[in-house]
Scaffold this active site. Sequence first.
Site, PDB file in Angstrom:
ATOM      1  N   CYS A  51      -7.348  -8.944  -0.508  1.00 30.28           N
ATOM      2  CA  CYS A  51      -6.876  -8.203  -1.683  1.00 30.28           C
ATOM      3  C   CYS A  51      -6.301  -9.134  -2.740  1.00 30.28           C
ATOM      4  O   CYS A  51      -6.281  -8.794  -3.927  1.00 30.28           O
ATOM      5  CB  CYS A  51      -5.837  -7.158  -1.272  1.00 30.28           C
ATOM      6  SG  CYS A  51      -4.340  -7.840  -0.531  1.00 30.28           S
TER       7      CYS A  51
ATOM      8  N   GLU B  29      -1.759   0.379  -0.905  1.00 30.59           N
ATOM      9  CA  GLU B  29      -1.924  -1.024  -1.301  1.00 30.59           C
ATOM     10  C   GLU B  29      -3.409  -1.222  -1.526  1.00 30.59           C
ATOM     11  O   GLU B  29      -4.188  -1.255  -0.581  1.00 30.59           O
ATOM     12  CB  GLU B  29      -1.364  -1.954  -0.215  1.00 30.59           C
ATOM     13  CG  GLU B  29      -1.080  -3.362  -0.728  1.00 30.59           C
ATOM     14  CD  GLU B  29      -2.284  -4.259  -0.693  1.00 30.59           C
ATOM     15  OE1 GLU B  29      -2.956  -4.409  -1.745  1.00 30.59           O
ATOM     16  OE2 GLU B  29      -2.570  -4.808   0.373  1.00 30.59           O
TER      17      GLU B  29
END
Length: 486
Positions: free
Chosen positions: A289, A255
């Site tokens: 993120c 990720e």
Amino acid sequence: MTWQYIPVPQPDPCWTGSVFVAGWQPVTGELTVTDPFSGGQLAVVGACSTREIDRALTASLAAQPAWAAARQARISVLSAAADAMSAGGDALVAWLVHETGSSVAKARLEVGLAAAELREAAELAKLTFDHPLPGDKRQSTTHREPIGVVAVIAPFNFPAHLAIRAIAPALALGNTVVLKPHPCAAISGGLWLAGMFEASGLPAGVLSVIPGDAEIGEALVADPRVGQVTFTGSVAVGQRIAETAASQLTPTLLELGGNNALVVLRDADVELAASCGGFGSFYHQGQVCMSTGRHLVHESSVEAYVQALVNYADRLQVGDPADSKNDLGPLINARQLARVDGLVRRSVAVGSELVLGGTNSGLCYHPTVLIDPTRRSPAWQEEIFGPVAVVAPFSDDQDVVAIVNEQGPGLVASILCADVDRGSELGARIACGIVHVNEPTIDYQIGAPFGGWGASGNSTIGDRTSNVVNFTKSKWFTRRLVIPQR
């Protein structure tokens, strides 16, 4: 409103000179934990060598069969850990604030998310995943089994939550875990969690926590005893992990974030849009993120949007994150500060307009707004991971999808509009793993699939279906009552 100050937490004595490998084990290595706002030393904890990796993997392999066979123990431990996370949350909040620069509000949110992930994992452990397949003369089933040992390499920005998001489902499905926390979050993303699990009754060897540098992480990934690697972090490090794991054909769950876009269509309410955009760019100093890196605003609204965004940024209080009145604290370290400031300065040098910010007080980088009409500046092209909003105009709704997609697939995009059907139609054409209409780019829901496309990662995690696929392996099993003649 009553403001609150979170005092500096006291380290647990067992962290000094020890790591968590089948219980607390003495080591000679040391890692100094510092407060990014004050620069003061918070603790000196044990740091691993490759010898501890070998001990951790040996203990994990030995503990895994019994753990996989003990469904009720898995349910009980994960439920107890969720209770412990909730009950002891104030202590973890203090470590998140002082070790990673989290605001008080962000730290409390993170603790709540981690507790909820543990409860979801306890429910996951109750399920079975054997399914019959059609067949007239034999019994044929699909069966899921644990992978074995899962290596989790966690980041500094949401260290507790993003570690638990991988650890909890992996444990629920019968795996053992070796966790390497980020060096800047060794306690809040590692050692504190180890103590919580130990107090919740987790058997020795089922979880190991090995603080250390990048060399330790690389050695862990390269070890053939690891059945899977789960990593959250930068694209560059993710690519290195994928290359190292590939030498052993070890599966990876990566990720990797992304340079996320927020699109403000012509009919959007500008003030509301700017509040979404400001939240997306400045929350937790932009170190998320899902942060909004690119603000694409219809040309008719750019001037009003930028002014509303500046007004939003001006209301944010920047300072000591331990003081609950402050919205933003420091970046994680001096290297990240230099990177963020360098991107801003290089962007101004090639023609971007600095509307607000571009300054710092210590490691606190003040909310910054840039206008880049060419969409060619470094700040537009790269993920910043700092509190910087880059605004660019667009003229045609038909073209905006191509503009969003021109940097390749990504993690998340948001479209803000009055005509929701129109926004949804455009959103369906955006090439990324998550699309929101009339929401900020920063959004998370327990049980929802989470993951990016292309350079933003190779996995989806979070929902039960994805977690089962991620943390188990498939077996086709058949059975006949008699041997057939061939």
